[in-house]
Scaffold this motif. Structure first.
Motif, PDB file in Angstrom:
ATOM      1  N   ALA A 106      29.682  -5.519  27.817  1.00 42.37           N
ATOM      2  CA  ALA A 106      31.067  -5.754  28.239  1.00 42.37           C
ATOM      3  C   ALA A 106      31.533  -4.677  29.216  1.00 42.37           C
ATOM      4  O   ALA A 106      32.233  -4.976  30.197  1.00 42.37           O
ATOM      5  CB  ALA A 106      31.988  -5.804  27.022  1.00 42.37           C
ATOM      6  N   PHE A 107      31.137  -3.443  28.970  1.00 41.47           N
ATOM      7  CA  PHE A 107      31.546  -2.365  29.868  1.00 41.47           C
ATOM      8  C   PHE A 107      30.894  -2.519  31.239  1.00 41.47           C
ATOM      9  O   PHE A 107      31.545  -2.331  32.277  1.00 41.47           O
ATOM     10  CB  PHE A 107      31.191  -1.003  29.267  1.00 41.47           C
ATOM     11  N   ARG A 108      29.625  -2.874  31.268  1.00 37.05           N
ATOM     12  CA  ARG A 108      28.929  -3.044  32.548  1.00 37.05           C
ATOM     13  C   ARG A 108      29.543  -4.196  33.352  1.00 37.05           C
ATOM     14  O   ARG A 108      29.644  -4.116  34.580  1.00 37.05           O
ATOM     15  CB  ARG A 108      27.441  -3.286  32.317  1.00 37.05           C
ATOM     16  N   LEU A 109      29.972  -5.228  32.664  1.00 35.02           N
ATOM     17  CA  LEU A 109      30.625  -6.341  33.343  1.00 35.02           C
ATOM     18  C   LEU A 109      31.947  -5.897  33.948  1.00 35.02           C
ATOM     19  O   LEU A 109      32.265  -6.226  35.104  1.00 35.02           O
ATOM     20  CB  LEU A 109      30.853  -7.486  32.353  1.00 35.02           C
ATOM     21  N   GLU A 110      32.715  -5.128  33.177  1.00 36.07           N
ATOM     22  CA  GLU A 110      33.992  -4.642  33.672  1.00 36.07           C
ATOM     23  C   GLU A 110      33.800  -3.644  34.810  1.00 36.07           C
ATOM     24  O   GLU A 110      34.568  -3.615  35.777  1.00 36.07           O
ATOM     25  CB  GLU A 110      34.783  -3.996  32.532  1.00 36.07           C
ATOM     26  N   LEU A 111      32.759  -2.832  34.709  1.00 36.86           N
ATOM     27  CA  LEU A 111      32.456  -1.866  35.757  1.00 36.86           C
ATOM     28  C   LEU A 111      32.132  -2.578  37.075  1.00 36.86           C
ATOM     29  O   LEU A 111      32.542  -2.133  38.155  1.00 36.86           O
ATOM     30  CB  LEU A 111      31.274  -0.998  35.319  1.00 36.86           C
ATOM     31  N   ALA A 112      31.426  -3.701  36.980  1.00 44.47           N
ATOM     32  CA  ALA A 112      31.040  -4.447  38.179  1.00 44.47           C
ATOM     33  C   ALA A 112      32.233  -5.071  38.885  1.00 44.47           C
ATOM     34  O   ALA A 112      32.214  -5.256  40.105  1.00 44.47           O
ATOM     35  CB  ALA A 112      30.027  -5.531  37.813  1.00 44.47           C
ATOM     36  N   ARG A 113      33.285  -5.367  38.134  1.00 44.68           N
ATOM     37  CA  ARG A 113      34.430  -6.072  38.721  1.00 44.68           C
ATOM     38  C   ARG A 113      35.607  -5.152  39.060  1.00 44.68           C
ATOM     39  O   ARG A 113      36.587  -5.592  39.661  1.00 44.68           O
ATOM     40  CB  ARG A 113      34.896  -7.186  37.785  1.00 44.68           C
ATOM     41  N   SER A 114      35.540  -3.873  38.679  1.00 43.88           N
ATOM     42  CA  SER A 114      36.664  -2.966  38.891  1.00 43.88           C
ATOM     43  C   SER A 114      36.265  -1.787  39.762  1.00 43.88           C
ATOM     44  O   SER A 114      35.578  -0.859  39.315  1.00 43.88           O
ATOM     45  CB  SER A 114      37.198  -2.454  37.547  1.00 43.88           C
ATOM     46  N   LEU A 115      36.688  -1.794  41.021  1.00 46.16           N
ATOM     47  CA  LEU A 115      36.411  -0.684  41.931  1.00 46.16           C
ATOM     48  C   LEU A 115      37.075   0.617  41.460  1.00 46.16           C
ATOM     49  O   LEU A 115      36.446   1.682  41.520  1.00 46.16           O
ATOM     50  CB  LEU A 115      36.855  -1.037  43.347  1.00 46.16           C
ATOM     51  N   PRO A 116      38.326   0.589  40.966  1.00 49.11           N
ATOM     52  CA  PRO A 116      38.940   1.827  40.461  1.00 49.11           C
ATOM     53  C   PRO A 116      38.155   2.429  39.291  1.00 49.11           C
ATOM     54  O   PRO A 116      38.036   3.649  39.189  1.00 49.11           O
ATOM     55  CB  PRO A 116      40.337   1.380  40.010  1.00 49.11           C
ATOM     56  N   LEU A 117      37.614   1.583  38.418  1.00 49.48           N
ATOM     57  CA  LEU A 117      36.814   2.089  37.304  1.00 49.48           C
ATOM     58  C   LEU A 117      35.531   2.734  37.829  1.00 49.48           C
ATOM     59  O   LEU A 117      35.119   3.792  37.346  1.00 49.48           O
ATOM     60  CB  LEU A 117      36.482   0.954  36.330  1.00 49.48           C
ATOM     61  N   GLN A 118      34.917   2.127  38.836  1.00 47.74           N
ATOM     62  CA  GLN A 118      33.717   2.702  39.441  1.00 47.74           C
ATOM     63  C   GLN A 118      34.013   4.073  40.031  1.00 47.74           C
ATOM     64  O   GLN A 118      33.251   5.028  39.837  1.00 47.74           O
ATOM     65  CB  GLN A 118      33.180   1.780  40.534  1.00 47.74           C
ATOM     66  N   ARG A 119      35.123   4.183  40.755  1.00 53.94           N
ATOM     67  CA  ARG A 119      35.502   5.466  41.358  1.00 53.94           C
ATOM     68  C   ARG A 119      35.739   6.521  40.292  1.00 53.94           C
ATOM     69  O   ARG A 119      35.316   7.670  40.415  1.00 53.94           O
ATOM     70  CB  ARG A 119      36.750   5.290  42.235  1.00 53.94           C
ATOM     71  N   GLY A 120      36.439   6.137  39.224  1.00 56.60           N
ATOM     72  CA  GLY A 120      36.716   7.074  38.143  1.00 56.60           C
ATOM     73  C   GLY A 120      35.442   7.559  37.477  1.00 56.60           C
ATOM     74  O   GLY A 120      35.291   8.755  37.191  1.00 56.60           O
ATOM     75  N   MET A 121      34.505   6.640  37.245  1.00 56.09           N
ATOM     76  CA  MET A 121      33.234   7.010  36.623  1.00 56.09           C
ATOM     77  C   MET A 121      32.425   7.944  37.511  1.00 56.09           C
ATOM     78  O   MET A 121      31.810   8.908  37.043  1.00 56.09           O
ATOM     79  CB  MET A 121      32.414   5.756  36.302  1.00 56.09           C
ATOM     80  N   ASN A 122      32.406   7.654  38.806  1.00 52.57           N
ATOM     81  CA  ASN A 122      31.655   8.507  39.737  1.00 52.57           C
ATOM     82  C   ASN A 122      32.211   9.930  39.757  1.00 52.57           C
ATOM     83  O   ASN A 122      31.448  10.911  39.761  1.00 52.57           O
ATOM     84  CB  ASN A 122      31.689   7.914  41.148  1.00 52.57           C
ATOM     85  N   ARG A 123      33.521  10.051  39.756  1.00 52.47           N
ATOM     86  CA  ARG A 123      34.133  11.379  39.741  1.00 52.47           C
ATOM     87  C   ARG A 123      33.880  12.088  38.417  1.00 52.47           C
ATOM     88  O   ARG A 123      33.606  13.293  38.380  1.00 52.47           O
ATOM     89  CB  ARG A 123      35.642  11.266  40.007  1.00 52.47           C
ATOM     90  N   TYR A 124      33.954  11.322  37.335  1.00 54.50           N
ATOM     91  CA  TYR A 124      33.716  11.930  36.028  1.00 54.50           C
ATOM     92  C   TYR A 124      32.256  12.369  35.877  1.00 54.50           C
ATOM     93  O   TYR A 124      31.970  13.401  35.257  1.00 54.50           O
ATOM     94  CB  TYR A 124      34.109  10.964  34.910  1.00 54.50           C
ATOM     95  N   LEU A 125      31.330  11.626  36.462  1.00 49.48           N
ATOM     96  CA  LEU A 125      29.925  12.038  36.452  1.00 49.48           C
ATOM     97  C   LEU A 125      29.754  13.400  37.119  1.00 49.48           C
ATOM     98  O   LEU A 125      28.987  14.249  36.653  1.00 49.48           O
ATOM     99  CB  LEU A 125      29.054  10.994  37.154  1.00 49.48           C
ATOM    100  N   TYR A 126      30.468  13.609  38.216  1.00 50.30           N
ATOM    101  CA  TYR A 126      30.399  14.904  38.887  1.00 50.30           C
ATOM    102  C   TYR A 126      30.941  16.008  37.978  1.00 50.30           C
ATOM    103  O   TYR A 126      30.356  17.106  37.892  1.00 50.30           O
ATOM    104  CB  TYR A 126      31.195  14.878  40.193  1.00 50.30           C
ATOM    105  N   VAL A 127      32.053  15.733  37.293  1.00 50.48           N
ATOM    106  CA  VAL A 127      32.631  16.707  36.360  1.00 50.48           C
ATOM    107  C   VAL A 127      31.628  17.065  35.270  1.00 50.48           C
ATOM    108  O   VAL A 127      31.450  18.238  34.923  1.00 50.48           O
ATOM    109  CB  VAL A 127      33.931  16.155  35.746  1.00 50.48           C
ATOM    110  N   LEU A 128      30.943  16.057  34.717  1.00 49.43           N
ATOM    111  CA  LEU A 128      29.927  16.308  33.691  1.00 49.43           C
ATOM    112  C   LEU A 128      28.782  17.156  34.224  1.00 49.43           C
ATOM    113  O   LEU A 128      28.299  18.076  33.554  1.00 49.43           O
ATOM    114  CB  LEU A 128      29.380  14.982  33.160  1.00 49.43           C
TER     115      LEU A 128
END
Length: 230
Positions: A106-128
């Motif tokens: 379900a998360f991967r499906l939502e990630l594929a359809r939400s550009l803001p979620l993708q951007r947030g995840m990419n930035r959070y990956l950098y923080v990690l």
């Protein structure tokens, strides 16, 4: 579920946030619960609300060492944004409490359809990545008392309280050192009037003093997060 949300979810536009929450379920995380293991498929993504999770690098012949921490500011399962289902680290609940949970499909499906979620995840990956690099350097170059002060500040931030529970054994495990070293460092912070520690119960008495006692890694972590996720 507590009314306060996870910060990464709060950053999403209303439409994307509501759609993500529609596939979430509220769960209570339990202290010492293992949420994922390195090399195993990620079954669920977690967005803590008032719980927090330790990310531990396991080393053969030792219990491992903590290289990151996830609370309300973040999430567990960020590697899914890279298309990788396999968990990279051992994740164990350090502070029990509420969290949102989403199944990986379900998360991967939502990630594929939400550009803001993708951007947030990419930035959070950098923080990690920055947090884990800082943890490695901190382990190598900084004194035990400084590292303990950093860990206590990070835990306080995620516990949202001046009081939380942690044993000497757990601290030694998280900081990758012997219990005797943890005892000496905790006693030094107590003598300085910065904390009170008794049978696993920690109370932060002087937050500014604890910040002065820690190394620069703590402030660097907070600055990196603030710059990228605000």
């Amino acid at each position: 579920m507590a009314p306060v949300e996870n910060h990464l979810i709060e950053l999403l536009p209303r439409k994307d946030r509501l759609r993500l929450l529609a596939v979430c379920e509220p769960v209570e995380l339990v202290l010492a619960e293992v949420l994922c293991e390195p090399g195993k498929p990620t079954r669920h993504v977690y967005f803590p609300v008032d719980s927090f999770i330790s990310l531990v690098a396991l080393v053969e012949g030792s219990p491992g060492v903590e290289v990151g921490m996830v609370g309300r500011e973040g999430m567990l399962g960020a590697q899914l944004a890279l298309g990788v289902v396999t968990a990279p680290l051992h994740a164990v609940v350090q502070g029990g409490g509420a969290s949102w949970r989403i199944g990986t499909p379900a998360f991967r499906l939502e990630l594929a359809r939400s550009l803001p979620l993708q951007r947030g995840m990419n930035r959070y990956l950098y923080v990690l990545m920055a947090q884990q690099a800082a943890s490695a350097a901190c382990l190598r170059f900084h004194q035990t008392t400084e590292r303990l002060a950093r860990w206590l500040l990070m835990s306080q931030d995620r516990a949202h309280s001046d009081h939380f529970h942690v044993t000497h054994e757990f601290l030694a495990y998280m900081l990758g050192m012997r219990r005797v070293g943890i005892t000496a460092a905790a006693n030094a912070l107590q003598r300085g009037g910065l904390i009170e520690y008794h049978r696993g119960d920690v109370t932060v008495l002087d937050r500014s003093g604890l910040e002065a006692a820690t190394c620069s890694c703590y402030a660097t972590d907070r600055q990196t997060y603030a710059q990228l996720l605000h």
